[in-house]
Design a protein around this motif. Sequence first.
Motif, PDB file in Angstrom:
ATOM      1  N   SER A 130       0.863  -1.189   0.000  1.00  0.00           N
ATOM      2  CA  SER A 130       0.000   0.000   0.000  1.00  0.00           C
ATOM      3  C   SER A 130       0.894   1.233   0.000  1.00  0.00           C
ATOM      4  CB  SER A 130      -0.935   0.007   1.213  1.00  0.00           C
ATOM      5  OG  SER A 130      -0.186  -0.001   2.421  1.00  0.00           O
ATOM      6  N   VAL A 131       0.300   2.391  -0.288  1.00  0.00           N
ATOM      7  CA  VAL A 131       1.039   3.652  -0.299  1.00  0.00           C
ATOM      8  C   VAL A 131       0.803   4.361   1.020  1.00  0.00           C
ATOM      9  CG1 VAL A 131       1.368   5.854  -1.477  1.00  0.00           C
ATOM     10  CG2 VAL A 131       0.773   3.823  -2.797  1.00  0.00           C
ATOM     11  N   ASP A 132       1.892   4.705   1.730  1.00  0.00           N
ATOM     12  CA  ASP A 132       1.727   5.389   3.015  1.00  0.00           C
ATOM     13  C   ASP A 132       1.577   6.893   2.819  1.00  0.00           C
ATOM     14  OD1 ASP A 132       4.261   6.455   2.592  1.00  0.00           O
ATOM     15  OD2 ASP A 132       5.261   5.212   4.091  1.00  0.00           O
ATOM     16  N   GLY A 133       1.473   7.626   3.917  1.00  0.00           N
ATOM     17  CA  GLY A 133       1.229   9.065   3.844  1.00  0.00           C
ATOM     18  C   GLY A 133       2.347   9.857   3.223  1.00  0.00           C
ATOM     19  N   ASN A 134       3.548   9.283   3.171  1.00  0.00           N
ATOM     20  CA  ASN A 134       4.690   9.983   2.565  1.00  0.00           C
ATOM     21  C   ASN A 134       4.910   9.583   1.113  1.00  0.00           C
ATOM     22  OD1 ASN A 134       5.432  11.385   4.991  1.00  0.00           O
ATOM     23  ND2 ASN A 134       6.289   9.463   5.767  1.00  0.00           N
ATOM     24  N   GLY A 135       4.048   8.708   0.592  1.00  0.00           N
ATOM     25  CA  GLY A 135       4.170   8.297  -0.794  1.00  0.00           C
ATOM     26  C   GLY A 135       5.000   7.048  -1.013  1.00  0.00           C
ATOM     27  N   PHE A 136       5.526   6.442   0.064  1.00  0.00           N
ATOM     28  CA  PHE A 136       6.312   5.224  -0.079  1.00  0.00           C
ATOM     29  C   PHE A 136       5.384   4.019  -0.189  1.00  0.00           C
ATOM     30  CE2 PHE A 136       9.334   8.049   2.090  1.00  0.00           C
ATOM     31  CZ  PHE A 136      10.453   7.892   1.281  1.00  0.00           C
ATOM     32  N   ILE A 137       5.768   3.057  -1.033  1.00  0.00           N
ATOM     33  CA  ILE A 137       5.027   1.798  -1.146  1.00  0.00           C
ATOM     34  C   ILE A 137       5.584   0.855  -0.092  1.00  0.00           C
ATOM     35  CG2 ILE A 137       4.460  -0.158  -2.620  1.00  0.00           C
ATOM     36  CD1 ILE A 137       4.690   1.657  -5.027  1.00  0.00           C
ATOM     37  N   THR A 138       4.741   0.446   0.852  1.00  0.00           N
ATOM     38  CA  THR A 138       5.187  -0.349   1.989  1.00  0.00           C
ATOM     39  C   THR A 138       4.347  -1.614   2.132  1.00  0.00           C
ATOM     40  OG1 THR A 138       3.704   0.825   3.515  1.00  0.00           O
ATOM     41  CG2 THR A 138       5.920   1.730   3.214  1.00  0.00           C
ATOM     42  N   ASN A 139       4.883  -2.565   2.920  1.00  0.00           N
ATOM     43  CA  ASN A 139       4.119  -3.776   3.227  1.00  0.00           C
ATOM     44  C   ASN A 139       3.510  -3.646   4.623  1.00  0.00           C
ATOM     45  OD1 ASN A 139       6.277  -4.182   4.957  1.00  0.00           O
ATOM     46  ND2 ASN A 139       7.001  -6.048   3.982  1.00  0.00           N
ATOM     47  N   ALA A 140       2.943  -4.738   5.142  1.00  0.00           N
ATOM     48  CA  ALA A 140       2.267  -4.696   6.439  1.00  0.00           C
ATOM     49  C   ALA A 140       3.225  -4.390   7.583  1.00  0.00           C
ATOM     50  CB  ALA A 140       1.559  -6.020   6.696  1.00  0.00           C
ATOM     51  N   SER A 141       4.524  -4.617   7.389  1.00  0.00           N
ATOM     52  CA  SER A 141       5.528  -4.336   8.416  1.00  0.00           C
ATOM     53  C   SER A 141       6.079  -2.922   8.306  1.00  0.00           C
ATOM     54  CB  SER A 141       6.682  -5.348   8.321  1.00  0.00           C
ATOM     55  OG  SER A 141       6.217  -6.669   8.442  1.00  0.00           O
ATOM     56  N   SER A 142       5.495  -2.112   7.407  1.00  0.00           N
ATOM     57  CA  SER A 142       5.941  -0.731   7.145  1.00  0.00           C
ATOM     58  C   SER A 142       7.313  -0.671   6.487  1.00  0.00           C
ATOM     59  CB  SER A 142       5.940   0.109   8.435  1.00  0.00           C
ATOM     60  OG  SER A 142       4.620   0.206   8.957  1.00  0.00           O
ATOM     61  N   ASN A 143       7.783  -1.802   5.961  1.00  0.00           N
ATOM     62  CA  ASN A 143       9.035  -1.810   5.207  1.00  0.00           C
ATOM     63  C   ASN A 143       8.785  -1.311   3.799  1.00  0.00           C
ATOM     64  OD1 ASN A 143      10.266  -2.918   7.435  1.00  0.00           O
ATOM     65  ND2 ASN A 143      10.215  -5.005   6.653  1.00  0.00           N
ATOM     66  N   ARG A 144       9.741  -0.607   3.242  1.00  0.00           N
ATOM     67  CA  ARG A 144       9.586   0.010   1.923  1.00  0.00           C
ATOM     68  C   ARG A 144      10.027  -0.937   0.808  1.00  0.00           C
ATOM     69  NH1 ARG A 144      12.137   5.872   3.841  1.00  0.00           N
ATOM     70  NH2 ARG A 144      10.344   6.466   5.165  1.00  0.00           N
ATOM     71  N   LEU A 145       9.169  -1.102  -0.177  1.00  0.00           N
ATOM     72  CA  LEU A 145       9.476  -1.941  -1.332  1.00  0.00           C
ATOM     73  C   LEU A 145      10.664  -1.367  -2.092  1.00  0.00           C
ATOM     74  CD1 LEU A 145       8.601  -4.312  -3.213  1.00  0.00           C
ATOM     75  CD2 LEU A 145       7.161  -2.655  -4.417  1.00  0.00           C
ATOM     76  N   GLN A 146      11.561  -2.260  -2.548  1.00  0.00           N
ATOM     77  CA  GLN A 146      12.752  -1.837  -3.264  1.00  0.00           C
ATOM     78  C   GLN A 146      12.592  -2.028  -4.773  1.00  0.00           C
ATOM     79  OE1 GLN A 146      15.679  -0.393  -1.498  1.00  0.00           O
ATOM     80  NE2 GLN A 146      13.762  -0.194  -0.334  1.00  0.00           N
ATOM     81  N   LEU A 147      13.028  -1.016  -5.518  1.00  0.00           N
ATOM     82  CA  LEU A 147      12.920  -1.016  -6.980  1.00  0.00           C
ATOM     83  C   LEU A 147      14.284  -0.796  -7.608  1.00  0.00           C
ATOM     84  CD1 LEU A 147       9.866   1.420  -7.403  1.00  0.00           C
ATOM     85  CD2 LEU A 147       9.786  -1.064  -7.083  1.00  0.00           C
ATOM     86  N   PHE A 148      14.419  -1.282  -8.854  1.00  0.00           N
ATOM     87  CA  PHE A 148      15.552  -0.879  -9.675  1.00  0.00           C
ATOM     88  C   PHE A 148      15.255   0.525 -10.206  1.00  0.00           C
ATOM     89  CE2 PHE A 148      16.045  -5.601 -10.633  1.00  0.00           C
ATOM     90  CZ  PHE A 148      17.133  -5.746  -9.783  1.00  0.00           C
ATOM     91  N   PRO A 149      16.219   1.447 -10.146  1.00  0.00           N
ATOM     92  CA  PRO A 149      15.974   2.803 -10.682  1.00  0.00           C
ATOM     93  C   PRO A 149      15.841   2.773 -12.204  1.00  0.00           C
ATOM     94  CG  PRO A 149      18.286   2.531 -10.063  1.00  0.00           C
ATOM     95  CD  PRO A 149      17.577   1.298  -9.581  1.00  0.00           C
ATOM     96  N   VAL A 150      15.043   3.698 -12.739  1.00  0.00           N
ATOM     97  CA  VAL A 150      14.828   3.796 -14.185  1.00  0.00           C
ATOM     98  C   VAL A 150      15.035   5.238 -14.627  1.00  0.00           C
ATOM     99  CG1 VAL A 150      13.224   1.848 -14.259  1.00  0.00           C
ATOM    100  CG2 VAL A 150      12.342   4.160 -13.874  1.00  0.00           C
ATOM    101  N   ASN A 151      15.282   5.394 -15.949  1.00  0.00           N
ATOM    102  CA  ASN A 151      15.391   6.744 -16.507  1.00  0.00           C
ATOM    103  C   ASN A 151      14.015   7.245 -16.954  1.00  0.00           C
ATOM    104  OD1 ASN A 151      14.882   5.391 -18.929  1.00  0.00           O
ATOM    105  ND2 ASN A 151      17.031   5.423 -19.565  1.00  0.00           N
ATOM    106  N   ALA A 152      13.988   8.389 -17.630  1.00  0.00           N
ATOM    107  CA  ALA A 152      12.718   8.988 -18.043  1.00  0.00           C
ATOM    108  C   ALA A 152      11.951   8.098 -19.012  1.00  0.00           C
ATOM    109  CB  ALA A 152      12.983  10.355 -18.679  1.00  0.00           C
ATOM    110  N   ALA A 153      12.668   7.218 -19.729  1.00  0.00           N
ATOM    111  CA  ALA A 153      12.012   6.317 -20.678  1.00  0.00           C
ATOM    112  C   ALA A 153      11.556   5.021 -20.027  1.00  0.00           C
ATOM    113  CB  ALA A 153      12.961   6.023 -21.844  1.00  0.00           C
ATOM    114  N   GLY A 154      11.806   4.874 -18.722  1.00  0.00           N
ATOM    115  CA  GLY A 154      11.392   3.653 -18.013  1.00  0.00           C
ATOM    116  C   GLY A 154      12.372   2.521 -18.136  1.00  0.00           C
TER     117      GLY A 154
END
Length: 271
Positions: A109-133
């Motif tokens: 889910s998305v928390d109040g700060n805009g981070f995508i978190t799980n039930a443990s409030s841990n933040r999902l990790q992503l590979f960074p992308v450029n403007a083209a994705g």
Amino acid sequence: MSFYTSLTGLKNAQTDLGVISHNIANAETSGFKKSRTNFADIVAVSILTDPSLTTGIGSRVASITQEMSLGPIEQTGNALDVAINGEGLFTTKAPLSGTTQFTRAGSFSVDGNGFITNASSNRLQLFPVNAAGVITSTTSTVDALVPATNAAGADFAGVSVNDDGAVIASYADGSNTSIGVIALADFIAPNGLKQIGNSNWEATGISGAPTYGQPSTSQYGTLLSGAVERSNVDISEELVGLITAQRYFQANAKAIDTATQISQTIINLRT
């Protein structure tokens, strides 16, 4: 000696009952992986022991292993519920300690700060992308952060996850922005992961270091958006195991009772 031999069996039965009870208690826990108790015999010998007359002295718990098989997939319709159809684990980070954790429970889910978190409030990790994705690095990850507005100033409207792991943020002006690609982790020995609760694991020296990859590539599984992976516990199988463990406990208790009666008979020979 027979008392202590049977005592090891009683302790093993108690451990087995505990493991099975834990499995049953988590039959409805998303992303949970059941465990199995493995036993080994105990034999004490020396260089002078006659192999044909060797008597075992009991058993012990050799290991409690996790079974990482895929659990049933449940459709939820929630855009941020994601299931992994195959190998791999989601990578998350605890915001305060920075500890990296891994999970198969993909209810985000998305928390109040805009981070995508799980039930443990841990933040999902992503590979960074450029403007083209396009992914710019597969050796480092970033927190999944959904901007409140896009470059044009339009407000955030929603977020979705594609089958290839791309996380797409939608805005009120109809535009879409890729904020990154979900990083899946894999291990040489996933059974060596350390359970820390809440369907989370941490890497250990036994599991080895994680290797990261994009969903739908190499050994990494595909993603199913709008679904979650349920526990891989089979209730029927666990109940049969529960009965077996109970009989195991009763048999060892009976052996102790029999040894007691024999000891009492020997003592009564002097009276």
